[in-house]
Design an enzyme around this catalytic site. Structure first.
Site, PDB file in Angstrom:
ATOM      1  N   GLY A  21      38.723  33.309  47.306  1.00  7.09           N
ATOM      2  CA  GLY A  21      37.828  34.355  47.750  1.00  7.09           C
ATOM      3  C   GLY A  21      36.360  33.975  47.741  1.00  7.09           C
ATOM      4  N   GLY A  23      34.225  33.207  45.288  1.00  5.79           N
ATOM      5  CA  GLY A  23      33.836  32.052  44.491  1.00  5.79           C
ATOM      6  C   GLY A  23      34.139  30.740  45.184  1.00  5.79           C
ATOM      7  N   SER A 155      27.813  44.847  42.866  1.00  2.00           N
ATOM      8  CA  SER A 155      28.452  45.488  44.015  1.00  2.00           C
ATOM      9  C   SER A 155      27.659  46.718  44.414  1.00  2.00           C
ATOM     10  CB  SER A 155      29.889  45.894  43.679  1.00  2.00           C
ATOM     11  OG  SER A 155      30.437  46.698  44.724  1.00  2.00           O
ATOM     12  N   TYR A 199      35.199  50.727  37.439  1.00  2.83           N
ATOM     13  CA  TYR A 199      34.719  49.561  38.190  1.00  2.83           C
ATOM     14  C   TYR A 199      33.264  49.734  38.600  1.00  2.83           C
ATOM     15  CZ  TYR A 199      34.347  45.958  41.761  1.00  2.83           C
ATOM     16  OH  TYR A 199      33.937  44.857  42.492  1.00  2.83           O
TER      17      TYR A 199
END
Length: 334
Positions: A21, A23, A155, A199
């Site tokens: 993904g 990284g 995020s 999250y």
């Protein structure tokens, strides 16, 4: 001082969760960067087999064996973090790898409706997304060489104004968050909403941590937060409900941008933007900032609460059994 190494002129970057993904895409982009000295990349991953597969792919792509290696790191275990730091420090002091000049805190979990704990008893989302990285960065600061950069993957879900569809953070005192107890805003949440809110709250913690770290770093070292946007085809979607997984896999990115948000990207696009925060000479003095992809923007209004950020820092030191308030000085090259 680190001893001279065989890769004179090179520098090392550690990327957590770099086997797939975002990284992996970041590592690939760093390898291809024409900016400055070449990079030695360490993928710090929990799954050794998958990490080695990624290493082989990246080394083949780069055409130079040995530019990428994997090291074992499980952010759900504080002892694993300590072991990783000890192993990396030995490699640095012996000259087996070039000086450490960058850390990319990329690994993360989004368990959605499930709730679990780390081996140390922390709620997993907060424990992995924040506490594991907090300890990793704190312990590596003494061996980080200026000019140095720390990049924390946050995020846009931390910001209610983004209208991401994810419940807004429900901040609480950090000791409670570490036990999975959210603030009052989550009082009526069901299991799925509560998981999503844990999250988004962990991502707010990432921003607080970045800003608190930037205030503590000496000249020659920077810390910035990064929002990669929605990446529908990455592993964070693996726990999503089946309809969402279907949408993520089957609907083209370009259509998702029109229907949902312009902040939807492939892993390769976001990986390139993340790599820029590590390699771009023009960002050498940029610190304590928040980036959405390639663009510097303001994070949420809530994220600029310095009192909360300092409270989180101090509580995280206690939770991870740290004994000193400030990170040690980042070394400068001579």
């Amino acid at each position: 001082m680190n001893k001279p190494n065989a890769q004179t002129g090179s520098r090392t970057v550690v990327i957590t969760g770099g086997n797939s993904g975002l990284g992996f895409a970041c590592a690939s982009s760093i390898l291809e960067s024409p900016q400055g000295a070449p990079w030695h990349i360490i993928l710090a991953c929990r799954d050794g087999g998958r990490a080695q597969t990624a290493v082989d792919q990246l080394n083949d792509r780069a055409g130079v064996a040995g530019q990428v290696e994997a090291m074992s790191l499980d952010l759900a275990s504080l002892s694993s973090v300590h072991e990783f730091v000890a192993d990396l420090t030995k490699k640095l002091s012996s000259g087996k790898i070039p000086p450490l000049q960058a850390l990319v805190c990329n690994a993360g979990v989004n368990p959605l409706g499930t709730k679990s704990t780390t081996v140390d008893g922390f709620e997993s989302t907060f424990g992995i997304n924040h506490l594991g990285h907090f300890l990793l960065v704190s312990e590596l600061l003494p061996v980080l060489r200026a000019p140095a950069r720390v990049v924390v993957v946050a995020s846009g879900v931390h910001d209610p104004a983004q209208k991401s569809g994810v419940p807004a953070p429900a901040w609480n005192n950090p000791a409670d968050l570490a036990r999975g107890v959210l603030g009052a805003a989550a009082a009526s949440d069901g299991a799925m909403a509560s998981g999503q809110r844990r999250y988004s709250t962990s991502k707010l913690a990432n921003v607080y941590f970045t800003y608190a770290l930037a205030r503590r770093l000496p000249a020659g070292a920077t810390a910035n937060a990064f929002d990669p946007g929605l990446m529908p085809r990455t592993s964070l979607m693996r726990e999503a409900p089946a309809p969402l997984r279907f949408i993520a896999k089957r609907i083209p990115i370009s259509l998702l941008r029109r229907l949902f948000s312009p902040n939807v990207h492939t892993a390769e696009e976001s990986g390139e933007a993340l790599a820029r925060l590590v390699t771009d000479p023009g960002l050498a003095a940029t610190t304590g900032r928040y980036f959405e992809g390639q663009h510097q923007i303001r994070s949420s209004g809530e994220s600029y609460n310095d009192e909360r950020a300092e409270d989180l820092w101090n509580a995280s030191m206690i939770l991870t059994a740290r004994s000193s308030e400030n990170p040690k000085e980042v070394r400068h090259d001579h």
